[in-house]
Motif scaffolding. Sequence first.
Motif, PDB file in Angstrom:
ATOM      1  N   LEU A  97      11.354  -0.316  -1.327  1.00 39.56           N
ATOM      2  CA  LEU A  97      10.758  -0.657  -0.062  1.00 39.56           C
ATOM      3  C   LEU A  97      11.151  -1.857   0.503  1.00 39.56           C
ATOM      4  CD1 LEU A  97       7.222   0.472  -1.332  1.00 39.56           C
ATOM      5  CD2 LEU A  97       8.581   1.952  -0.239  1.00 39.56           C
ATOM      6  N   GLU A  98      10.947  -1.610   1.876  1.00 43.54           N
ATOM      7  CA  GLU A  98      11.415  -2.811   2.623  1.00 43.54           C
ATOM      8  C   GLU A  98      10.307  -3.189   3.814  1.00 43.54           C
ATOM      9  OE1 GLU A  98      15.685  -2.847   3.805  1.00 43.54           O
ATOM     10  OE2 GLU A  98      16.038  -3.440   2.012  1.00 43.54           O
ATOM     11  N   SER A  99      10.311  -4.311   4.458  1.00 45.17           N
ATOM     12  CA  SER A  99       9.134  -4.536   5.236  1.00 45.17           C
ATOM     13  C   SER A  99       9.317  -3.549   6.714  1.00 45.17           C
ATOM     14  CB  SER A  99       9.459  -5.754   5.773  1.00 45.17           C
ATOM     15  OG  SER A  99      10.725  -6.124   6.628  1.00 45.17           O
ATOM     16  N   ASP A 100      10.568  -2.926   6.954  1.00 39.77           N
ATOM     17  CA  ASP A 100      10.791  -2.203   8.045  1.00 39.77           C
ATOM     18  C   ASP A 100      11.222  -0.575   7.487  1.00 39.77           C
ATOM     19  OD1 ASP A 100      13.190  -2.915   7.038  1.00 39.77           O
ATOM     20  OD2 ASP A 100      14.252  -3.135   9.027  1.00 39.77           O
ATOM     21  N   GLY A 101      10.963  -0.464   6.483  1.00 35.27           N
ATOM     22  CA  GLY A 101      11.313   1.083   6.194  1.00 35.27           C
ATOM     23  C   GLY A 101      11.443   0.991   4.384  1.00 35.27           C
TER      24      GLY A 101
ATOM     25  N   VAL B 230      10.340  10.927   4.061  1.00 29.80           N
ATOM     26  CA  VAL B 230       9.911  10.546   5.380  1.00 29.80           C
ATOM     27  C   VAL B 230       8.720  11.321   5.619  1.00 29.80           C
ATOM     28  CG1 VAL B 230      10.574  11.170   7.910  1.00 29.80           C
ATOM     29  CG2 VAL B 230      12.140  10.028   6.093  1.00 29.80           C
ATOM     30  N   ALA B 231       8.205  12.440   4.917  1.00 36.47           N
ATOM     31  CA  ALA B 231       7.150  13.061   5.096  1.00 36.47           C
ATOM     32  C   ALA B 231       5.816  12.076   4.593  1.00 36.47           C
ATOM     33  CB  ALA B 231       7.054  14.562   4.473  1.00 36.47           C
ATOM     34  N   VAL B 232       6.098  11.431   3.700  1.00 41.65           N
ATOM     35  CA  VAL B 232       4.864  10.317   3.345  1.00 41.65           C
ATOM     36  C   VAL B 232       4.933   9.165   3.924  1.00 41.65           C
ATOM     37  CG1 VAL B 232       4.026   9.479   1.311  1.00 41.65           C
ATOM     38  CG2 VAL B 232       4.964  11.717   0.995  1.00 41.65           C
ATOM     39  N   LEU B 233       6.271   8.724   4.055  1.00 43.34           N
ATOM     40  CA  LEU B 233       6.314   7.270   4.736  1.00 43.34           C
ATOM     41  C   LEU B 233       7.357   7.625   6.001  1.00 43.34           C
ATOM     42  CD1 LEU B 233       7.176   4.862   1.857  1.00 43.34           C
ATOM     43  CD2 LEU B 233       5.060   5.546   2.798  1.00 43.34           C
ATOM     44  N   PRO B 234       6.666   7.682   7.283  1.00 41.18           N
ATOM     45  CA  PRO B 234       7.549   8.385   8.281  1.00 41.18           C
ATOM     46  C   PRO B 234       8.077   7.165   9.066  1.00 41.18           C
ATOM     47  CG  PRO B 234       4.946   8.109   8.916  1.00 41.18           C
ATOM     48  CD  PRO B 234       5.191   7.853   7.435  1.00 41.18           C
ATOM     49  N   GLU B 235       8.948   6.343   8.091  1.00 43.97           N
ATOM     50  CA  GLU B 235       9.747   5.082   8.603  1.00 43.97           C
ATOM     51  C   GLU B 235      11.180   5.621   8.398  1.00 43.97           C
ATOM     52  OE1 GLU B 235       6.251   2.949   6.664  1.00 43.97           O
ATOM     53  OE2 GLU B 235       7.778   4.631   5.913  1.00 43.97           O
ATOM     54  N   SER B 236      12.189   4.958   9.053  1.00 47.06           N
ATOM     55  CA  SER B 236      13.452   5.491   8.898  1.00 47.06           C
ATOM     56  C   SER B 236      14.126   5.141   7.396  1.00 47.06           C
ATOM     57  CB  SER B 236      14.302   4.848  10.233  1.00 47.06           C
ATOM     58  OG  SER B 236      13.882   5.146  11.364  1.00 47.06           O
TER      59      SER B 236
ATOM     60  N   PRO C 126       0.769  -1.416  -0.157  1.00 46.22           N
ATOM     61  CA  PRO C 126       0.069   0.034  -0.023  1.00 46.22           C
ATOM     62  C   PRO C 126       0.638   1.201  -0.193  1.00 46.22           C
ATOM     63  CG  PRO C 126      -0.079  -1.066   2.228  1.00 46.22           C
ATOM     64  CD  PRO C 126       0.713  -2.208   1.225  1.00 46.22           C
ATOM     65  N   ARG C 127       2.082   1.114   0.446  1.00 43.89           N
ATOM     66  CA  ARG C 127       2.962   2.345   0.490  1.00 43.89           C
ATOM     67  C   ARG C 127       3.223   2.802  -1.142  1.00 43.89           C
ATOM     68  NH1 ARG C 127       7.934  -0.006   3.833  1.00 43.89           N
ATOM     69  NH2 ARG C 127       7.519  -1.712   2.523  1.00 43.89           N
ATOM     70  N   ILE C 128       3.122   1.996  -1.960  1.00 41.40           N
ATOM     71  CA  ILE C 128       3.346   2.364  -3.499  1.00 41.40           C
ATOM     72  C   ILE C 128       2.290   3.258  -3.667  1.00 41.40           C
ATOM     73  CG2 ILE C 128       3.243   1.503  -5.755  1.00 41.40           C
ATOM     74  CD1 ILE C 128       4.216  -1.023  -4.864  1.00 41.40           C
ATOM     75  N   GLY C 129       0.973   3.115  -3.242  1.00 42.16           N
ATOM     76  CA  GLY C 129      -0.090   4.112  -3.642  1.00 42.16           C
ATOM     77  C   GLY C 129       0.171   5.571  -3.140  1.00 42.16           C
ATOM     78  N   LYS C 130       0.743   5.683  -1.793  1.00 38.94           N
ATOM     79  CA  LYS C 130       1.249   6.796  -1.040  1.00 38.94           C
ATOM     80  C   LYS C 130       2.187   7.397  -1.870  1.00 38.94           C
ATOM     81  CE  LYS C 130      -0.174   5.072   3.520  1.00 38.94           C
ATOM     82  NZ  LYS C 130       0.081   4.948   4.949  1.00 38.94           N
ATOM     83  N   LEU C 131       3.249   6.925  -2.140  1.00 39.70           N
ATOM     84  CA  LEU C 131       4.291   7.642  -2.975  1.00 39.70           C
ATOM     85  C   LEU C 131       3.750   7.983  -4.273  1.00 39.70           C
ATOM     86  CD1 LEU C 131       7.326   5.203  -2.028  1.00 39.70           C
ATOM     87  CD2 LEU C 131       6.805   7.542  -1.138  1.00 39.70           C
ATOM     88  N   ALA C 132       3.175   7.141  -4.790  1.00 37.61           N
ATOM     89  CA  ALA C 132       2.674   7.390  -6.461  1.00 37.61           C
ATOM     90  C   ALA C 132       1.748   8.833  -6.262  1.00 37.61           C
ATOM     91  CB  ALA C 132       1.881   6.292  -6.862  1.00 37.61           C
ATOM     92  N   GLU C 133       0.978   8.834  -5.210  1.00 33.67           N
ATOM     93  CA  GLU C 133      -0.032  10.001  -5.090  1.00 33.67           C
ATOM     94  C   GLU C 133       0.936  11.342  -5.003  1.00 33.67           C
ATOM     95  OE1 GLU C 133      -3.898  11.590  -2.410  1.00 33.67           O
ATOM     96  OE2 GLU C 133      -2.881   9.660  -2.119  1.00 33.67           O
ATOM     97  N   ALA C 134       1.966  10.972  -4.106  1.00 33.62           N
ATOM     98  CA  ALA C 134       2.762  12.234  -3.506  1.00 33.62           C
ATOM     99  C   ALA C 134       3.644  12.751  -4.779  1.00 33.62           C
ATOM    100  CB  ALA C 134       3.488  12.008  -2.483  1.00 33.62           C
TER     101      ALA C 134
END
Length: 319
Positions: free
Chosen positions: A180-184, A199-205, A78-86
């Motif tokens: 993309l990895e399981s932990d970030g 990081v603003a879109v995916l607040p992982e390290s 699902p992070r792909i959609g967030k990054l694509a939108e941004a």
Amino acid sequence: MPKIPDSMTALETAAKIIIEGGVVAFPTETVYGLGANALDPMAVARIFEVKERPSFDPLIVHIADLEQLQVLSTSEDPRIGKLAEAFWPGPLTLILPKTDRVPDIVTSGLPTVGIRMPDHPMALELIRESGCPLAAPSANKFGRLSPTRAAHVERHLPEVDYILDGGTTRVGLESTIVRLESDGFLILRPGGITREDLVAVLPESAKTVEAGSPEAPGMLDSHYSPSKPFYLYRPEILGRIEPSKAGFISFQGEKPATFLQMRILSPKGDLKEYATKIFSALHELQESEVDVILAEPIPETGIGIAIMDRLRKAAHPWH
């Protein structure tokens, strides 16, 4: 290169060449790409031939819509959609697990493929007109300066089947590449999309990666190099060269010696302006009468990280 028939536009001509298995240079917002049908291994092989690119260096595939993403990747993250939108269309490449439709030649045998959606109307329309995603590295000989104008392609890649001229590219640096990895997420190549943006879109390290067997373009120690000796400026270098035969690239106008030629890329100190001009300045000095080229280091903040990554790799053969 073929003459454009009176009844066809440049885009139609370029798309016809792609459909027939040819290679076309086209503009994106980053640099000019050398495109071929990403689903046709023989067409992709021509990219490697024209660029003189080693087979171990994978290619990025360019898409015009998210439906093409499903053709290329099996991922349902699902992070792909967030990054694509941004960030799409834009200078972000995602490394994702590939489908069986992606030829191994595109990925250098890896189970993953780099995918991005370029932010340039001519690039998007070419993909749509061609009816296929385009495998497209930068339109230059392998390891050499990236092209930011059609004239750069014409000068250094005479073998290309066709060149679409879309003017000077807007960003001027290749895309940021992220896995993309399981932990970030892992930044494989810095670019116009910064770590802070991600990081603003995916607040992982965000992580770093050590260069080794390349998982993505631009990961080798030496890359983006001019044909003339190139150094990042340090005071002691002036003892190794003749400044009166050198070209100097300055950020805001600093001039540590008297040089034969000088390029000031951003008197106002704007790193984004510098990014849009650095490859053109290197092309100009490479073609000039100077014997050696120097560039002043710049602050490594924001897009400055990506710029210094390119400059260090360009200077690697001579350091």
